[in-house]
Structures are given as structure tokens and as C-alpha cells.
Design an enzyme around this catalytic site. Sequence first.
Site, PDB file in Angstrom:
ATOM      1  N   HIS A 207      45.452  22.195  -0.399  1.00 24.30           N
ATOM      2  CA  HIS A 207      44.400  22.550  -1.358  1.00 24.30           C
ATOM      3  C   HIS A 207      44.543  23.942  -1.951  1.00 24.30           C
ATOM      4  O   HIS A 207      43.686  24.373  -2.724  1.00 24.30           O
ATOM      5  CB  HIS A 207      43.020  22.428  -0.708  1.00 24.30           C
ATOM      6  CG  HIS A 207      42.736  23.490   0.315  1.00 24.30           C
ATOM      7  ND1 HIS A 207      43.151  23.390   1.623  1.00 24.30           N
ATOM      8  CD2 HIS A 207      42.090  24.672   0.229  1.00 24.30           C
ATOM      9  CE1 HIS A 207      42.772  24.462   2.283  1.00 24.30           C
ATOM     10  NE2 HIS A 207      42.130  25.267   1.462  1.00 24.30           N
TER      11      HIS A 207
HETATM   12  C1  UD1 Z   1      37.417  27.364  -0.934  1.00 24.90           C
HETATM   13  C2  UD1 Z   1      37.920  28.759  -0.628  1.00 24.90           C
HETATM   14  C3  UD1 Z   1      39.244  28.658   0.106  1.00 24.90           C
HETATM   15  C4  UD1 Z   1      39.134  27.781   1.330  1.00 24.90           C
HETATM   16  C5  UD1 Z   1      38.539  26.440   0.959  1.00 24.90           C
HETATM   17  C6  UD1 Z   1      38.263  25.666   2.206  1.00 24.90           C
HETATM   18  C7  UD1 Z   1      37.297  30.465  -2.284  1.00 24.90           C
HETATM   19  C8  UD1 Z   1      37.803  31.296  -3.388  1.00 24.90           C
HETATM   20  N1  UD1 Z   1      38.163  29.519  -1.837  1.00 24.90           N
HETATM   21  O1  UD1 Z   1      38.351  26.772  -1.812  1.00 24.90           O
HETATM   22  O2  UD1 Z   1      39.651  29.951   0.528  1.00 24.90           O
HETATM   23  O3  UD1 Z   1      40.396  27.593   1.882  1.00 24.90           O
HETATM   24  O4  UD1 Z   1      37.297  26.634   0.260  1.00 24.90           O
HETATM   25  O5  UD1 Z   1      38.184  24.309   1.999  1.00 24.90           O
HETATM   26  O6  UD1 Z   1      36.205  30.634  -1.829  1.00 24.90           O
HETATM   27  N2  UD1 Z   1      34.448  20.539  -4.687  1.00 24.90           N
HETATM   28  C9  UD1 Z   1      33.829  19.329  -4.520  1.00 24.90           C
HETATM   29  N3  UD1 Z   1      32.933  19.202  -3.493  1.00 24.90           N
HETATM   30  C10 UD1 Z   1      32.606  20.203  -2.671  1.00 24.90           C
HETATM   31  C11 UD1 Z   1      33.233  21.451  -2.855  1.00 24.90           C
HETATM   32  C12 UD1 Z   1      34.162  21.599  -3.865  1.00 24.90           C
HETATM   33  O7  UD1 Z   1      34.088  18.378  -5.245  1.00 24.90           O
HETATM   34  O8  UD1 Z   1      31.775  20.013  -1.751  1.00 24.90           O
HETATM   35  C13 UD1 Z   1      35.481  20.679  -5.747  1.00 24.90           C
HETATM   36  C14 UD1 Z   1      34.943  21.163  -7.081  1.00 24.90           C
HETATM   37  O9  UD1 Z   1      35.644  20.532  -8.082  1.00 24.90           O
HETATM   38  C15 UD1 Z   1      35.338  22.633  -7.072  1.00 24.90           C
HETATM   39  C16 UD1 Z   1      36.631  22.634  -6.271  1.00 24.90           C
HETATM   40  O10 UD1 Z   1      36.458  21.618  -5.310  1.00 24.90           O
HETATM   41  O11 UD1 Z   1      35.480  23.156  -8.353  1.00 24.90           O
HETATM   42  C17 UD1 Z   1      36.917  23.945  -5.587  1.00 24.90           C
HETATM   43  O12 UD1 Z   1      35.826  24.348  -4.744  1.00 24.90           O
HETATM   44  P1  UD1 Z   1      35.610  25.902  -4.365  1.00 24.90           P
HETATM   45  O13 UD1 Z   1      34.586  26.021  -3.325  1.00 24.90           O
HETATM   46  O14 UD1 Z   1      35.451  26.705  -5.591  1.00 24.90           O
HETATM   47  O15 UD1 Z   1      37.013  26.323  -3.789  1.00 24.90           O
HETATM   48  P2  UD1 Z   1      37.942  25.588  -2.743  1.00 24.90           P
HETATM   49  O16 UD1 Z   1      39.201  25.194  -3.428  1.00 24.90           O
HETATM   50  O17 UD1 Z   1      37.166  24.543  -2.021  1.00 24.90           O
HETATM   51  N1  UDP Z   2      39.354  19.928   8.328  1.00 25.03           N
HETATM   52  C1  UDP Z   2      38.554  18.812   8.513  1.00 25.03           C
HETATM   53  N2  UDP Z   2      38.794  17.692   7.754  1.00 25.03           N
HETATM   54  C2  UDP Z   2      39.798  17.635   6.834  1.00 25.03           C
HETATM   55  C3  UDP Z   2      40.607  18.789   6.656  1.00 25.03           C
HETATM   56  C4  UDP Z   2      40.348  19.928   7.407  1.00 25.03           C
HETATM   57  O1  UDP Z   2      37.671  18.807   9.368  1.00 25.03           O
HETATM   58  O2  UDP Z   2      39.945  16.593   6.185  1.00 25.03           O
HETATM   59  C5  UDP Z   2      39.053  21.147   9.115  1.00 25.03           C
HETATM   60  C6  UDP Z   2      40.214  21.741   9.867  1.00 25.03           C
HETATM   61  O3  UDP Z   2      40.365  21.127  11.121  1.00 25.03           O
HETATM   62  C7  UDP Z   2      39.798  23.192   9.983  1.00 25.03           C
HETATM   63  C8  UDP Z   2      39.038  23.438   8.702  1.00 25.03           C
HETATM   64  O4  UDP Z   2      38.668  22.151   8.206  1.00 25.03           O
HETATM   65  O5  UDP Z   2      38.909  23.370  11.086  1.00 25.03           O
HETATM   66  C9  UDP Z   2      39.928  24.148   7.722  1.00 25.03           C
HETATM   67  O6  UDP Z   2      39.374  24.124   6.452  1.00 25.03           O
HETATM   68  P1  UDP Z   2      40.233  24.221   5.130  1.00 25.03           P
HETATM   69  O7  UDP Z   2      41.621  23.748   5.372  1.00 25.03           O
HETATM   70  O8  UDP Z   2      39.442  23.524   4.092  1.00 25.03           O
HETATM   71  O9  UDP Z   2      40.167  25.780   4.803  1.00 25.03           O
HETATM   72  P2  UDP Z   2      41.128  27.018   5.157  1.00 25.03           P
HETATM   73  O10 UDP Z   2      41.264  27.100   6.627  1.00 25.03           O
HETATM   74  O11 UDP Z   2      42.418  26.795   4.434  1.00 25.03           O
HETATM   75  O12 UDP Z   2      40.395  28.170   4.560  1.00 25.03           O
END
Ligand code: UD1
Ligand code: UDP
Length: 376
Positions: A207
Amino acid sequence: MRENPLVLHVLGARPNFVKAAPVVRALGELGVRQGIIHTGQHYDALMSDVFFADLGLPEPMANLGVGSGTHAKQTAALLVGLEEVFQEHEPDLVVVYGDVNSTLAAILVCAKLGIRSAHVEAGLRSFDRGMPEEVNRIVTDSLSDLLFTTSPEALSFLAREGVSPDKVHFVGNPMIDSLFSALPGLDPAPIVERLAIPTRYAVATLHRPANVDTPEAARELVDAVLDVSRQIPVVVPIHPRGRTRLAEAGLVDGPAVKVVDPLGYVDFLSLVRGASLVVTDSGGVQEETTMLGVPCLTVRPNTERPVTITHGTNRLVTPALLPAAAEKALADGASTPSGELPPLWDGAAGPRIARVIAAWLKGDNLAPASQGTRAE
Ligand code: UD1
Ligand code: UDP
């Protein structure tokens, strides 16, 4: 400090929930008054609610519902919402986690309102300012009053940026506490049966913006994952960020690639526990595979978690090198260079953090970590 001080935890995104659960539990055991503010950065049930249930987190006091948007729009909504909620509840300490936009916004609001703050998972550095998380880490650490580090090298990185060592406490990794708690219930069999996949499989989670935000990067990554799927079936619990772009690049459900919705915490870690290989760009998953002893290939040029390489099963790869690295990892199995887990990955980080916070609330300042790997 007030008679019965209030601690607020600001949580917004999936990894925040995992890191906070042990801290909230341990503070509760010490009788500290506390509450969770959910910013709503992640809002799908499978990105949020399922974690509250799986991790036993209490209901948030408030959900700000900020949702998605550009960095500016999302951060602006976070700033406005958090300022209101902090003015209403007047916390004595705000605790923030990791490196997401909710973390950054909360620390900025605290600094402006003169509210004291603590950062859990301080001092991680990828030294790659192209990552939005790296900017969030640097700003958050520079404004925090208490910094809780998960890894020994963090102290020197923070010192180099002018953070006083007096504020820094090396406490271990609360994400690993959550994994320790979940471990007895992690059984791959039910999720393997539910997904109807063979018992030998790989898991991929991808992601990071650098991997999924442009068609070119997505195509290169998907081609590499499809190549891996010719060696071993690959299950991909897809993060919403990459869903459309990776599908357009050809990552679609088929006999060798199983694309599924994001999984809940227990289901996901059960799947990882039974996997022969994990391919990821997640921060947390690099740590969890190290703890579970599952080979992990991280598709990134760098990591802010080098202990997962020096003490764990993690290797950095480019998309071009992923298929060959997968072949080797599948042949060799997990190998850990040091043969031991990273220091203080012992399931007791939450209680260490809680002890420092409780003492700090009373006006005592427990001795911070001065050097190396000493625990509080
Ligand atoms: C965010 C964090 C990233 C982290 C990740 C964990 C920032 C800048 N990034 O990235 O560091 O690794 O979370 O998963 O804070 N969306 C949905 N449903 C949701 C949430 C998001 O559909 O519940 C989609 C939306 O299209 C949104 C995109 O995901 O625009 C990105 O979501 P956002 O929270 O902005 O950043 P992440 O890529 O999730
Ligand atoms: N995780 C989860 N379901 C998934 C993918 C990840 O429960 O389908 C959990 C994973 O085990 C870890 C956390 O989500 O505990 C990590 O989140 P993510 O990879 O979204 O964020 P990052 O660590 O890169 O910020």
C-alpha cells in the site's frame, strides 16, 4: 498536575490501533483516567472496527470522522477536529502513535495549545523524505515531550536532530505486545479453509504510495507478484489505497492469486503465521514476520526498521529482484542473522510505557534511557 489527570490517545489508522492497545490496557491497570479519540482517518469496518474488537480496545470517546482526502485537506480537517476535542476535554497528556497524518496533526495541535504530548514509536528513520511518514516522524518527534522508542538506534537519530535524551525512553515494541497477546489464538487452518486456498501459500500486502500510486509503479509491482504466483499461490488482502490501481495493473482474482478484502487482525496474523513467505511494504508487517519467523521480502529501497533485517527475517528487494528473492526464500526458509529477537521485543512495552506515563503524571520523571538497550 490536576487531581485526576486525563490522558487522551489519538488514533486514526489501522497500525495505530495495534500499537495503542497494550498501552491503553496497561494504563487502565494502573488506574489512569484515559480515553481514545478516533480521528476517522480509517473508517471502513475492516480498517477500523474489526481492530477495536480483535484488540479489546474500548469505545472511543469521540470519532472525528475526518475521512480521506489530499494530505492538506485531511491534515486540515484533523487539525480543526482535534483542536475542538482537546479544548473540550482539556487532556493533561495526549499520546500519539506511529507516523500517520493523525499523529502529525495531533502533535501540532498539542504544541499550539500548550498540551503535553507523548510519542509512541519515536525515532524511527528511513532517511527518505519522499515518504509522507518520514516527514510526520520528524515533526512529531521534534514536538513531543515524552518519546518512547522501540529500537536502540532511535536514540542517536533523535539526538542528532536535537532531541534531548532526557525525553527519550527505550521501552520495546508495543506492536509486538499485541502480537504476543494474540499468539495463542493464531491458527491458520480456519482462514485457509474460509479462503479456500492450499495449505502452502504466500501472503502479499502492498500500500505504499511509491508502489501503488502510479500506473507504472503498480504495473512493475504486479508483474513481480504474478511472477511469484507461478512459484506459490499468493493471497493478497488488499489495502483500499491500492485496490483500483493494482487491479488496473492486472492484480485480479485468479487461480494463483487470491485477492481479498483487508483482513481483521487475528485473521491476518493467522494467515501470516501459516505462510511460507510474506511480500510486503508495510511497516508493521516487517516486524510481525520477524517475531513469527516467517520469511519477509519488503518491496522498498529502505526501511526505518533495520532490526527486522539484522535480527529478523526481513530482506529489502526491488520489484525486479522479487521473483528470484522469493525463490531463494522459499528454498531456504526463514533465516535470522543474529538468531535472537530484537532487544525488548518481549511483550512488556505497554507496561513500561504506562509506568513512565503514570510517574510523569505524578510529577516524577523516571530516568530515561541513556545508552544502548537498557529498559525502563
Ligand atoms: C495511511 C498512512 C500510512 C499507513 C497506512 C496504514 C498517512 C500519510 N499514511 O495510509 O503511513 O501505513 O495508513 O494502513 O497517514 N481508504 C478507504 N477506506 C478507509 C481508509 C482509506 O477506502 O477506511 C482509501 C481512500 O481512498 C483513501 C486511501 O485509502 O484516499 C488512503 O487513505 P489514507 O488514510 O489517506 O492513507 P493510507 O494510504 O491508508
Ligand atoms: N493488518 C491486518 N490486516 C491486513 C493487513 C494488515 O490486520 O489485511 C495489520 C498488520 O498485521 C499490522 C497492521 O495491520 O498489525 C499494519 O498496518 P498497515 O500495513 O496498514 O500499516 P503500516 O504498518 O505500513 O503503517
